[in-house]
Write a protein that holds these residues in place. Structure first.
Motif, short mmCIF file in Angstrom:
data_model
loop_
_atom_site.label_atom_id
_atom_site.label_comp_id
_atom_site.label_asym_id
_atom_site.label_seq_id
_atom_site.Cartn_x
_atom_site.Cartn_y
_atom_site.Cartn_z
N MET A 1 1.00 -1.38 0.07
CA MET A 1 -0.01 0.03 0.02
C MET A 1 0.78 1.29 -0.22
SD MET A 1 -2.89 -0.97 2.73
CE MET A 1 -4.07 0.39 2.53
N SER A 2 0.48 2.30 -0.72
CA SER A 2 1.13 3.69 -0.79
C SER A 2 0.74 4.35 0.50
CB SER A 2 0.73 4.22 -1.83
OG SER A 2 -0.68 4.95 -1.99
N ARG A 3 1.41 5.26 0.64
CA ARG A 3 1.14 6.04 2.21
C ARG A 3 -0.20 6.99 1.77
NH1 ARG A 3 3.07 9.21 6.31
NH2 ARG A 3 5.18 8.19 6.44
N SER A 4 -0.52 7.36 0.75
CA SER A 4 -1.79 7.88 0.43
C SER A 4 -2.91 6.95 0.72
CB SER A 4 -1.84 8.46 -0.94
OG SER A 4 -1.82 7.52 -1.98
N GLU A 5 -2.57 5.65 0.36
CA GLU A 5 -4.03 4.77 0.38
C GLU A 5 -4.00 4.42 1.90
OE1 GLU A 5 -3.46 2.00 -3.52
OE2 GLU A 5 -1.84 1.74 -2.06
N ILE A 6 -2.91 4.34 2.70
CA ILE A 6 -2.91 4.13 4.14
C ILE A 6 -3.71 5.16 4.87
CG2 ILE A 6 -1.53 3.73 6.16
CD1 ILE A 6 0.64 2.22 4.20
N GLU A 7 -3.25 6.59 4.36
CA GLU A 7 -3.73 7.62 4.97
C GLU A 7 -5.42 7.84 4.60
OE1 GLU A 7 -2.56 9.76 7.20
OE2 GLU A 7 -0.63 8.89 7.12
N VAL A 68 13.84 -8.35 8.90
CA VAL A 68 13.04 -7.76 9.95
C VAL A 68 13.05 -6.28 10.20
CG1 VAL A 68 12.47 -7.87 12.42
CG2 VAL A 68 13.06 -10.06 11.13
N ARG A 69 14.33 -5.76 10.05
CA ARG A 69 14.37 -4.48 10.31
C ARG A 69 14.04 -3.51 8.97
NH1 ARG A 69 18.47 -1.72 8.49
NH2 ARG A 69 19.96 -3.51 8.55
N PRO A 70 14.44 -4.34 7.79
CA PRO A 70 13.78 -3.51 6.71
C PRO A 70 12.36 -3.58 6.62
CG PRO A 70 15.78 -5.08 5.98
CD PRO A 70 15.19 -5.11 7.47
N ARG A 71 11.71 -4.50 6.93
CA ARG A 71 10.26 -4.56 7.06
C ARG A 71 9.69 -3.51 8.20
NH1 ARG A 71 6.34 -7.20 3.81
NH2 ARG A 71 7.15 -9.02 2.96
N VAL A 72 10.16 -3.31 9.16
CA VAL A 72 9.58 -2.61 10.21
C VAL A 72 10.11 -0.91 9.61
CG1 VAL A 72 10.11 -1.29 12.55
CG2 VAL A 72 10.12 -3.84 11.98
N ASP A 73 11.23 -0.77 9.13
CA ASP A 73 11.38 0.34 8.60
C ASP A 73 10.41 0.72 7.25
OD1 ASP A 73 13.58 0.84 9.99
OD2 ASP A 73 15.30 0.00 8.41
N GLN A 74 10.24 -0.06 6.48
CA GLN A 74 9.29 0.11 5.45
C GLN A 74 7.78 0.44 6.09
OE1 GLN A 74 8.41 -3.52 3.20
NE2 GLN A 74 7.91 -2.24 1.30
N ALA A 75 7.30 -0.15 6.96
CA ALA A 75 6.31 0.08 7.68
C ALA A 75 5.96 1.30 8.16
CB ALA A 75 5.54 -1.01 8.91
N GLN A 76 7.01 1.78 8.63
CA GLN A 76 7.02 3.05 9.43
C GLN A 76 7.07 4.17 8.47
OE1 GLN A 76 10.11 2.82 12.63
NE2 GLN A 76 8.39 2.82 13.90
N LYS A 77 7.97 4.16 7.41
CA LYS A 77 7.92 4.98 6.27
C LYS A 77 6.49 5.22 5.51
CE LYS A 77 10.67 6.06 2.26
NZ LYS A 77 11.85 5.73 1.41
N ALA A 78 6.11 3.97 5.40
CA ALA A 78 4.70 3.99 4.77
C ALA A 78 3.52 4.76 5.49
CB ALA A 78 4.21 2.60 4.17
N LYS A 123 9.66 1.36 18.51
CA LYS A 123 9.28 2.53 19.61
C LYS A 123 9.93 3.60 19.86
CE LYS A 123 5.70 -0.77 21.64
NZ LYS A 123 4.45 0.28 21.04
N ALA A 124 11.53 3.29 19.36
CA ALA A 124 12.31 4.18 19.63
C ALA A 124 12.19 5.39 18.60
CB ALA A 124 13.78 3.67 19.63
N GLN A 125 11.77 4.91 17.51
CA GLN A 125 11.57 5.84 16.24
C GLN A 125 10.07 6.45 16.31
OE1 GLN A 125 13.65 4.28 12.80
NE2 GLN A 125 13.06 2.44 13.78
N GLU A 126 9.01 5.66 16.74
CA GLU A 126 7.75 6.07 16.76
C GLU A 126 7.03 5.44 18.20
OE1 GLU A 126 5.24 5.59 13.62
OE2 GLU A 126 6.58 5.87 12.20
N PRO A 127 7.10 6.40 19.35
CA PRO A 127 6.74 5.72 20.66
C PRO A 127 5.43 5.10 20.67
CG PRO A 127 7.58 7.78 20.92
CD PRO A 127 7.55 7.83 19.53
#
Length: 233
Positions: A1-7, A68-78, A123-127
């Motif tokens: 999903m794109s960020r716009s779709e998620i929003e 794992v880390r790339p998946r978390v990064d991708q989820a937060q970025k999106a 959570k260190a990046q997004e509590p």
């Protein structure tokens, strides 16, 4: 999903979680080719119920770096609200001959260590980022697990796929562990698989009675059915 779709989804008040697997890998996932090429020894025995899926050495640093880390990064970025992490049950299913020196107990601790690491990193990046494992509620007995998660996804607490009452001993054990997590303030996302109207109604009623956020649908999860209610209590 794109960020716009998620929003767009979030704008309706819906919490959106990014799904990925932390204890296994499917051969059609984008991470599979690099894992197979760079770290083939991470891939363990096949999951008999899912022929395209293998369990992995989820405690290995390369699994963290490649998947794992790339998946978390991708989820937060999106812009996802959190992660929904499948296959913690890998600790029960890995062929112990492929993990020399390991026991089910050590594998359970390693799984919880991974979940804790994901939680601390995210959570260190997004509590407020949500960390939601799926199934294996008994991991609550391992130190660190309860504090690391915000909720849990549970399949087949009341009805097995498909239209079969969950009456085995492990059904009650899962429900007991899930109730403890609920009482500790963790939300529960319950999914039961039913087509028969009577079974659908039964599962919905049980989900509401327990105070779980629930859905009852086909095992393919490829349709959205009206629900009689999402939470009780």
């Amino acid at each position: 999903m794109s960020r716009s779709e998620i929003e767009q989804v979030r704008s309706r008040g819906t919490v959106v979680l990014a799904y990925f697997e932390i204890g296994s890998i499917e051969n059609f996932r984008p991470e599979y080719p690099p894992v197979r090429e760079q770290a083939p020894d991470l891939i363990f025995n096949r999951w008999d119920d899912w022929p395209e899926e293998n369990f992995v050495a989820y405690w290995d640093e390369r699994w963290w770096d490649l998947v794992v880390r790339p998946r978390v990064d991708q989820a937060q970025k999106a812009g996802f609200d959190g992660v929904y992490m499948d296959t913690p049950l890998a600790y029960e299913e890995i062929d112990l001959q492929l993990a020399p020196g390991a026991t089910r107990g050590t594998l359970a601790r390693r799984m919880v260590e991974l979940i804790v690491r994901i939680s601390e990193y995210a959570k260190a990046q997004e509590p407020g980022f949500l960390v939601v494992p799926q199934n294996s509620p008994e991991l609550r007995q391992v130190p660190g697990y309860v504090d690391a998660i915000d909720g849990i996804g549970m399949e087949e607490l009341f009805v097995l796929a498909t239209d079969e009452l969950c009456t085995q001993d492990w059904c009650e054990e899962n429900l007991d562990h899930t109730r403890v997590l609920r009482d500790l303030g963790k939300f529960v996302l319950a999914v039961d698989y039913a087509d028969d109207p009577a079974m659908v109604a039964l599962a919905q009623r049980r989900q509401r009675e327990e105070g779980f956020f629930g859905y009852v649908g086909p095992v393919e999860l490829n349709t959205v059915r009206p629900q009689s209610g999402h939470r009780g209590g």
